[in-house]
Design an enzyme around this catalytic site. Structure first.
Site, short mmCIF file in Angstrom:
data_model
loop_
_atom_site.label_atom_id
_atom_site.label_comp_id
_atom_site.label_asym_id
_atom_site.label_seq_id
_atom_site.Cartn_x
_atom_site.Cartn_y
_atom_site.Cartn_z
N SER A 1 -10.05 -16.94 -6.34
CA SER A 1 -10.19 -15.65 -5.87
C SER A 1 -11.36 -15.02 -5.28
O SER A 1 -11.65 -14.55 -4.13
CB SER A 1 -9.83 -14.65 -6.96
OG SER A 1 -8.59 -14.80 -7.67
N THR B 1 0.76 -1.08 0.05
CA THR B 1 -0.03 0.06 -0.09
C THR B 1 1.02 1.28 -0.20
O THR B 1 1.70 1.34 0.63
CB THR B 1 -0.74 -0.18 1.28
OG1 THR B 1 -1.61 -1.06 1.28
CG2 THR B 1 -1.60 1.43 1.27
N GLU C 1 -6.49 -6.04 3.71
CA GLU C 1 -6.11 -7.11 2.68
C GLU C 1 -7.22 -6.77 1.66
O GLU C 1 -7.84 -7.90 1.19
CB GLU C 1 -6.45 -8.56 3.28
CG GLU C 1 -5.30 -9.01 4.28
CD GLU C 1 -4.71 -10.19 3.87
OE1 GLU C 1 -4.92 -11.06 2.93
OE2 GLU C 1 -3.82 -10.60 5.01
N SER D 1 -6.77 0.67 -2.45
CA SER D 1 -7.62 -0.02 -3.28
C SER D 1 -7.01 -0.52 -4.75
O SER D 1 -7.06 -1.32 -5.37
CB SER D 1 -9.18 0.38 -3.44
OG SER D 1 -9.45 0.39 -2.18
N GLN E 1 -35.63 -13.97 25.42
CA GLN E 1 -35.34 -14.08 23.97
C GLN E 1 -34.51 -13.03 23.13
O GLN E 1 -34.09 -13.61 22.20
CB GLN E 1 -36.88 -14.60 23.29
CG GLN E 1 -36.57 -15.66 22.36
CD GLN E 1 -38.23 -15.83 22.13
OE1 GLN E 1 -39.08 -15.10 21.70
NE2 GLN E 1 -38.40 -17.18 21.96
N THR F 1 2.00 -3.38 8.24
CA THR F 1 1.90 -4.18 9.37
C THR F 1 2.95 -4.61 9.76
O THR F 1 4.02 -5.07 8.89
CB THR F 1 0.98 -5.39 9.49
OG1 THR F 1 -0.50 -4.58 8.99
CG2 THR F 1 0.92 -6.32 10.29
C1 LIG Z 1 -4.13 -1.26 10.27
C2 LIG Z 1 -3.81 -1.47 9.10
C3 LIG Z 1 -3.13 -2.30 8.58
C4 LIG Z 1 -2.50 -2.59 7.32
N1 LIG Z 1 -1.51 -3.55 6.87
C5 LIG Z 1 -1.18 -3.30 5.78
C6 LIG Z 1 -0.31 -4.01 5.25
O1 LIG Z 1 0.53 -4.93 6.14
N2 LIG Z 1 0.48 -3.94 3.95
C7 LIG Z 1 -0.30 -3.52 3.12
O2 LIG Z 1 0.27 -3.34 2.00
N3 LIG Z 1 -1.33 -2.85 3.28
C8 LIG Z 1 -1.72 -2.60 4.57
N4 LIG Z 1 -2.76 -1.92 4.86
C9 LIG Z 1 -3.54 -1.13 4.00
C10 LIG Z 1 -4.83 -1.58 3.57
O3 LIG Z 1 -4.79 -2.67 2.90
C11 LIG Z 1 -5.43 -0.15 2.76
O4 LIG Z 1 -5.81 0.59 3.62
C12 LIG Z 1 -6.80 -0.77 2.16
O5 LIG Z 1 -6.37 -1.64 0.94
C13 LIG Z 1 -7.74 0.20 1.72
O6 LIG Z 1 -6.96 1.21 0.88
P1 LIG Z 1 -7.03 2.81 1.30
O7 LIG Z 1 -6.84 2.80 2.64
O8 LIG Z 1 -6.22 3.47 0.31
O9 LIG Z 1 -8.46 3.19 0.91
P2 LIG Z 1 -9.26 3.62 -0.28
O10 LIG Z 1 -8.76 2.86 -1.46
O11 LIG Z 1 -8.78 5.24 -0.77
O12 LIG Z 1 -10.60 3.49 -0.35
C14 LIG Z 1 -11.58 4.26 0.33
C15 LIG Z 1 -12.90 3.79 0.33
O13 LIG Z 1 -13.36 3.66 -0.96
C16 LIG Z 1 -13.79 2.72 -1.52
N5 LIG Z 1 -13.34 2.36 -2.70
C17 LIG Z 1 -12.24 2.60 -3.45
N6 LIG Z 1 -12.21 2.38 -4.68
C18 LIG Z 1 -13.79 1.82 -5.07
C19 LIG Z 1 -14.29 1.47 -5.99
N7 LIG Z 1 -13.68 1.12 -7.40
N8 LIG Z 1 -15.61 1.01 -5.98
C20 LIG Z 1 -16.37 1.02 -4.54
N9 LIG Z 1 -15.50 1.45 -3.46
C21 LIG Z 1 -14.41 1.71 -3.77
C22 LIG Z 1 -13.01 1.72 -0.59
O14 LIG Z 1 -13.78 0.24 -0.29
C23 LIG Z 1 -13.02 2.22 0.73
O15 LIG Z 1 -14.43 2.15 1.31
C24 LIG Z 1 -3.18 -1.70 6.28
C25 LIG Z 1 -4.13 -0.72 6.58
C26 LIG Z 1 -4.54 -0.48 7.92
C27 LIG Z 1 -5.45 0.51 8.43
#
Ligand SMILES: Cc1cc2nc3c(=O)[nH]c(=O)nc-3n(C[C@H](O)[C@H](O)[C@H](O)COP(=O)(O)OP(=O)(O)OC[C@H]3O[C@@H](n4cnc5c(N)ncnc54)[C@H](O)[C@@H]3O)c2cc1C
Length: 386
Positions: A315, A127, A365, A133, A281, A159
């Site tokens: 996948s 990332t 992930e 994403s 319940q 991480t």
């Molecule tokens: C605690 C923590 C640990 C992590 N560990 C690792 C690690 O070890 N290695 C690593 O490489 N990364 C790691 N990450 C990164 C993590 O995988 C990313 O934060 C994640 O993939 C989302 O990316 P972003 O934060 O840039 O969100 P963005 O990509 O900016 O997304 C923001 C929002 O928009 C939505 N979105 C984006 N594009 C679309 C679309 N085309 N259609 C619909 N919705 C969309 C997303 O679902 C999300 O809700 C970690 C993150 C955290 C917070």
């Protein structure tokens, strides 16, 4: 009900060993203290590594467990029962190794695996600030010079980064080539030019440290390129096909089971209107719903793990497992707070931490929106519409 999954005796032994270990070494008081301090309990990491829990999927020839994703899922589920942040710390080792497991040479497996087998932590650096994403939008570059690659750029949210001895790093080797421009490298932490940022002050999983990793003219030899140049995107996705069901799918099942056990115990003793709240319940149904979500998530997680161990990667199923489990864990933790009432909201009880921990499972992930994109793409392909 492990009989259903037909775990082997080795897998059952690992389950019992991990359960005994983690419940003894990581009691709630210690989790609470580490959570407050945003601290990885390195004494417990050390013992986990000595027991082979960080290297369970690594080859036996280099000192790993030589086991597959069912065993890895069992380990992460048991650790996740106690604390999903700590499960993240441990799980990031097999996550980081996975691209090397799938695409690396024997020498690379040795090189990378040795750090983990010797008790070190590893980080998976994909990332970036503008490539979460949208992985293919990465800006970290690797330029070939003589017999070396020179890496420049900044990864974020990695991480284990503050503690890792080695990283799997994805960098652009062909600019503007999109998904075909990324390549994968092994980068040791002690190479000149590698530095890490400050720990992220996170909402949850605070028994896992996360930070930036900066590569400033970091030089690695040619033999640190994993797989073919330009195949990094494919390798990252193929890694997630394996790690999503275990690292998220199974580990969050541990968290759900923990919610169920704690809610049953609490609701049986908490008395309102002269009766334990468990006699209502409304409370019973919330616990029943937790059980439904837990069993369904667990069945899917182990189905996918078993398929992977038999050589089949899917996948869409991996994404389904990750999504099902993480959405379920968030809902279970939320309902657990409801059952505990005000006490569920207090740091004196081990419930609010699970709620804070659960949320990240819908984000990392690949977010659950991204998982749904993977699932729909697979459906469209299968029906000939794409
Ligand atoms: C605690 C923590 C640990 C992590 N560990 C690792 C690690 O070890 N290695 C690593 O490489 N990364 C790691 N990450 C990164 C993590 O995988 C990313 O934060 C994640 O993939 C989302 O990316 P972003 O934060 O840039 O969100 P963005 O990509 O900016 O997304 C923001 C929002 O928009 C939505 N979105 C984006 N594009 C679309 C679309 N085309 N259609 C619909 N919705 C969309 C997303 O679902 C999300 O809700 C970690 C993150 C955290 C917070």
């Amino acid at each position: 009900m492990q009989e259903e999954f037909e775990f082997t005796q080795d897998q059952l032994d690992i389950q019992q060993m991990t359960r005994d270990f983690i419940r003894k070494e990581l009691p709630f008081e210690k989790i609470k203290e580490c959570d407050e301090q945003n601290k990885v309990p390195m004494d417990v990491v050390k013992k986990a590594a000595e027991m082979g829990l960080t290297s369970i999927t690594l080859p036996e020839a280099i000192g790993g467990g030589g086991m597959g994703q069912v065993a890895n899922s069992i380990v992460l589920e048991e650790i996740g029962y106690q604390d999903s942040g700590f499960a993240t710390t441990i799980g990031a080792c097999t996550l980081s190794y996975e691209p090397i497991s799938q695409y690396g040479t024997e020498e690379q497996k040795n090189l990378f695996g040795k750090f983990i087998v010797d008790g070190g932590l590893a980080g998976f650096a994909l990332t970036e600030a503008d490539a979460g994403s949208d992985v293919a939008n990465a800006r970290t570059t690797a330029v070939h010079e003589g017999h070396e690659w020179v890496i420049n750029g900044t990864k974020c949210f990695i991480t284990n980064a503050p503690l890792a001895s080695v990283f799997t790093v994805f960098a652009v080797t062909t600019p503007d080539a999109g998904t075909h421009g990324l390549s994968c490298f092994i980068v040791e932490r002690d190479r000149p030019g590698v530095s890490v940022g400050k720990d992220e002050d996170k909402m949850g999983i605070r028994l896992s440290n996360t930070s930036e990793v900066v590569f400033d003219n970091v030089r690695v030899p040619d033999d640190h390129l994993v797989g073919k140049e330009g195949s990094g995107f494919k390798m990252a996705m193929s890694t997630f096909d394996v790690t999503r069901p275990a690292g998220v799918g199974a580990s969050t099942c541990g968290g759900m089971k923990s919610c169920i056990d704690k809610c049953l115990e609490y609701a049986a003793t908490r008395v309102t209107f002269g009766q334990p709240i468990l006699t209502n319940q409304a409370i019973q149904f919330m616990i029943a719903d937790m059980e439904i979500r837990y069993e369904a998530s667990r069945a899917l997680a182990y189905k996918v793990a078993r398929l992977i161990d038999s050589g089949v990667k899917d996948s869409a199923l991996a994404s389904a497992s990750k999504t099902m489990s993480s959405d379920s864990f968030v809902k279970c933790a939320e309902d657990a707070i409801q059952i505990f009432g005000g006490n569920g909201y207090s740091k004196e009880y081990p419930i609010e931490i699970m709620y804070r921990n659960a949320k990240i499972s819908q984000l990392f992930e690949g977010t659950n929106q991204v998982q749904r994109m993977v699932i729909v793409k697979s459906l469209l392909k299968a029906s000939g519409m794409m």
